[in-house]
Design a protein around this motif. Structure first.
Motif, PDB file in Angstrom:
ATOM      1  N   ILE A 301       0.844  -1.211   0.000  1.00  0.00           N
ATOM      2  CA  ILE A 301       0.000   0.000   0.000  1.00  0.00           C
ATOM      3  C   ILE A 301       0.871   1.249   0.000  1.00  0.00           C
ATOM      4  O   ILE A 301       1.672   1.483   0.906  1.00  0.00           O
ATOM      5  CB  ILE A 301      -0.992  -0.006   1.189  1.00  0.00           C
ATOM      6  CG1 ILE A 301      -1.914  -1.235   1.056  1.00  0.00           C
ATOM      7  CG2 ILE A 301      -1.797   1.290   1.239  1.00  0.00           C
ATOM      8  CD1 ILE A 301      -3.079  -1.291   2.009  1.00  0.00           C
ATOM      9  N   LYS A 302       0.719   2.054  -1.053  1.00  0.00           N
ATOM     10  CA  LYS A 302       1.637   3.189  -1.248  1.00  0.00           C
ATOM     11  C   LYS A 302       0.974   4.553  -1.038  1.00  0.00           C
ATOM     12  O   LYS A 302       1.580   5.582  -1.311  1.00  0.00           O
ATOM     13  CB  LYS A 302       2.190   3.173  -2.692  1.00  0.00           C
ATOM     14  CG  LYS A 302       2.729   1.842  -3.137  1.00  0.00           C
ATOM     15  CD  LYS A 302       4.139   1.617  -2.601  1.00  0.00           C
ATOM     16  CE  LYS A 302       4.754   0.357  -3.179  1.00  0.00           C
ATOM     17  NZ  LYS A 302       5.197  -0.597  -2.155  1.00  0.00           N
ATOM     18  N   THR A 303      -0.259   4.549  -0.630  1.00  0.00           N
ATOM     19  CA  THR A 303      -0.957   5.836  -0.458  1.00  0.00           C
ATOM     20  C   THR A 303      -0.552   6.500   0.857  1.00  0.00           C
ATOM     21  O   THR A 303       0.246   5.944   1.614  1.00  0.00           O
ATOM     22  CB  THR A 303      -2.479   5.592  -0.500  1.00  0.00           C
ATOM     23  OG1 THR A 303      -2.762   4.499   0.373  1.00  0.00           O
ATOM     24  CG2 THR A 303      -2.935   5.285  -1.919  1.00  0.00           C
ATOM     25  N   GLY A 304      -1.101   7.667   1.134  1.00  0.00           N
ATOM     26  CA  GLY A 304      -0.701   8.449   2.316  1.00  0.00           C
ATOM     27  C   GLY A 304      -0.692   7.594   3.579  1.00  0.00           C
ATOM     28  O   GLY A 304      -1.643   6.879   3.854  1.00  0.00           O
ATOM     29  N   GLU A 305       0.390   7.669   4.314  1.00  0.00           N
ATOM     30  CA  GLU A 305       0.525   6.776   5.469  1.00  0.00           C
ATOM     31  C   GLU A 305      -0.187   7.315   6.717  1.00  0.00           C
ATOM     32  O   GLU A 305      -0.811   6.589   7.461  1.00  0.00           O
ATOM     33  CB  GLU A 305       1.998   6.560   5.771  1.00  0.00           C
ATOM     34  CG  GLU A 305       2.249   5.581   6.887  1.00  0.00           C
ATOM     35  CD  GLU A 305       3.696   5.102   6.892  1.00  0.00           C
ATOM     36  OE1 GLU A 305       3.962   4.044   6.314  1.00  0.00           O
ATOM     37  OE2 GLU A 305       4.550   5.814   7.466  1.00  0.00           O
TER      38      GLU A 305
END
Ligand code: G3I
Ligand code: 9MR
Ligand code: ZN
Length: 542
Positions: A301-305
């Protein structure tokens, strides 16, 4: 648009009639005139203060005070050959902006058609309606439609949503008169204020984010990666994933659901009960998971952490709200336990949000408080406000931001500081000075800054035109969606588009370019503290 910065900067929207009024000049000083625009008559003539070098903006600045001008109307300021934007002096300059900032949240709604009647040329079809896959339990799918897109991307994240709701709830609880006018949204009726309709849209989504089996709350709902920059919401059809439950999400969820339980009580009993029940269920999860902390993106998962290694502040906030809403002693005891620990107690961010717990306790008129703790928190709050006043005094643009605060989303810090000042004003005899310094922060946001830019789309003479906001890029409408606060200068220059700005003074590290997500994105939680701050001004007008 003429992109040459003007030497004379003002709040491009305007100044309230009886308030302090100052323009900031760079590279100019001496005699100046305030010109009444319709006739060209000079309404006031004055002399600027002595110029001094301002490190954060990197310019020589001086101030032109024209507080004396109280006749309503449009004006501009002139000094030698330079002129400022035209602005208005009126009793209530910020009403339209306030409505538009709230409407910004409507524009970010997910899962429903934004119809022309309400969205004008920025209409688009419903989006993100497929069931979400629970990360790590790939056979489990959950219906989680609704809520607000977080920002320029289409992710939906609990912590940021909680901060946004908290600002709006606080604004509504403290300044209900600011929400008397309606905001054009589909749910408008004669009973419930529109701000609460808008918040409910987010709350209904949040309720779906609670794991029915445990009470824990999934950290976020996103695709695995961000979609392309020109992809409209309805065309973003990748699978949706629920990231694992986190303590920070669960606790901030519990806090805002407890607020909702209190606030919706007089409008919709059943909904209020549902929210409170969800808050308590989340609290139970927290009690069973004292050890769980932090959140890291799972590998795919590469979206906003929105990672946050400290969950004590969220737990403290949840305890405060649950106590204020229910009066139950156990929450009061937990609040005291958390309060005795060391973590930031006057912050209003998406990660550090102890300030909401503190203010909830200070505003708790419903139930008994411990005097000593109350005094300690109140004194702390006032100390924070005093510090901001001090910082603002020496800054060229009368802003309280320190160098290290010109980071990603610095405009949130600008508005959060104004919030602290306004909140502190409730508990202090220095009401006038705190309010006036808070207003200086509004002036910065709306154009009185070294870049001569109004950081809100659709407002002012030189507004942000190219925000990192996918619908504004993909919709074929020239103007960006109006009513969004841009992130603002970021000395960390964390994207390719601004790499050439490295080394500039912090307040200049901003680019009005759609690729600059680290300076020019928009988010729900950058709009909401601005709604709070303007609510204070609008409320007092009546
Ligand atoms: O807290 C440190 C501080 O101690 C340090 O001095 C300073 C120096 O750079 O950095 C501070 O941390 C920054 C942090 O924000 C503080 O809030 C990081 O550098 C900075 O990278 C981080 O930026 C966040 C960004 O995501 C990247 O993670 C923004 O706050 C946050 O608003 C932003 O959120 C994004 C979402 O991920 C995705 N959706 C859009 C949204 C807005 O851009
Ligand atoms: O568009 C994304 C924005 O919403 C986020 O705040 C930002 C940081 O997480 O990332 C943006 O997406 C960029 C990605 O991180 C790197 N490749 C380019 C993407 C869009 O320009
Ligand atoms: Zn959507």
């Amino acid at each position: 648009m003429n992109s040459q910065p003007r030497y004379i900067t003002v709040n491009q929207i305007g100044y309230p009639k009886d308030a302090k009024k100052v323009a900031v000049f760079s590279e100019q000083n001496g005699q100046f005139q305030v010109v009444y625009e319709p006739t060209g008559e000079v309404a006031f003539e004055g002399t600027t203060s002595e110029p001094f070098f301002d490190e954060l903006s990197g310019t020589y600045v001086c101030h032109a005070d024209f507080t004396m001008v109280n006749e309503e109307g449009p004006y501009y300021i002139k000094c030698n050959e330079s002129t400022s934007a035209t602005f208005t002096i009126t009793k209530s300059p910020y009403n339209e902006l306030h409505t538009s900032l709230l409407k910004g949240l409507y524009f970010l709604r997910c899962g429903m058609d934004l119809e022309e009647e309400f969205a004008g040329p920025w209409k688009h079809e419903k989006c993100h309606l497929t069931e979400a896959i629970v990360y790590g339990e790939e056979n489990l799918r959950i219906e989680t439609s609704g809520g607000w897109h977080d920002a320029g991307d289409y992710g939906k994240y609990i912590g940021p949503g909680a901060k946004a709701l908290a600002d709006l709830f606080l604004a509504y609880e403290l300044y209900p008169k600011a929400f008397q006018d309606s905001t054009p949204i589909p749910e408008t009726d004669a009973i419930t204020p529109d701000v609460l309709h808008e918040c409910r849209y987010e709350l209904e989504w949040m309720l779906k984010m609670q794991d029915v089996r445990s009470g824990g709350v999934y950290h976020k709902l996103t695709t695995l990666e961000f979609p392309g920059l020109d992809v409209m919401p309805e065309d973003d059809r990748d699978d949706l994933y629920l990231s694992p439950i986190s303590a920070t999400a669960t606790a901030s969820f519990s806090a805002v659901m407890a607020m909702a339980g209190r606030i919706y009580r007089s409008f919709d009993q059943a909904f209020s009960k549902k929210c409170l029940h969800a808050a308590v269920y989340a609290w139970d999860w927290l009690q069973q998971h004292p050890e769980i902390s932090g959140f890291k993106n799972p590998p795919s998962i590469k979206t906003g952490e929105y990672g946050d290694g400290q969950d004590m502040d969220e737990r403290y906030w949840a305890a405060a709200e649950l106590y204020r809403t229910t009066g139950e002693i156990t929450y009061h005891e937990w609040f005291q336990t958390y309060a005795s620990q060391s973590f930031p107690k006057y912050e209003f961010g998406w990660a550090d949000n102890g300030g909401y717990g503190t203010i909830s306790y200070l505003l708790n008129k419903e139930h008994p408080v411990i005097d000593e703790l109350y005094m300690e928190l109140k004194t702390g709050m006032l100390r924070e406000a005093d510090k901001l006043v001090c910082e603002g005094k020496t800054d060229g643009y009368l802003l309280s931001l320190k160098e290290e605060e010109y980071i990603w989303g610095s405009n949130m810090i600008v508005m959060n500081h104004a919030m602290i000042l306004i909140l502190a004003a409730h508990f202090s005899e220095k009401e006038e000075i705190f309010s006036s310094v808070a207003l200086d922060h509004v002036h910065y946001l709306l154009g009185r800054n070294v870049l001569d830019i109004c950081y809100v789309t659709g407002f002012g003479d030189r507004p942000v035109m190219n925000p990192h906001h996918r619908p504004s890029i993909g919709d074929n409408v020239n103007e960006p969606v109006p009513g969004f606060v841009s992130g603002g200068p970021n000395k960390g220059v964390q994207d390719e588009a601004v790499k050439h700005l490295i080394g500039l003074p912090p307040a200049q590290c901003f680019l009005d370019h759609m690729d600059s997500y680290s300076t020019n994105e928009i988010t729900i939680y950058w709009n909401t503290p601005a709604v709070f701050v303007l609510s204070n001004w609008i409320h007092r007008d009546f």
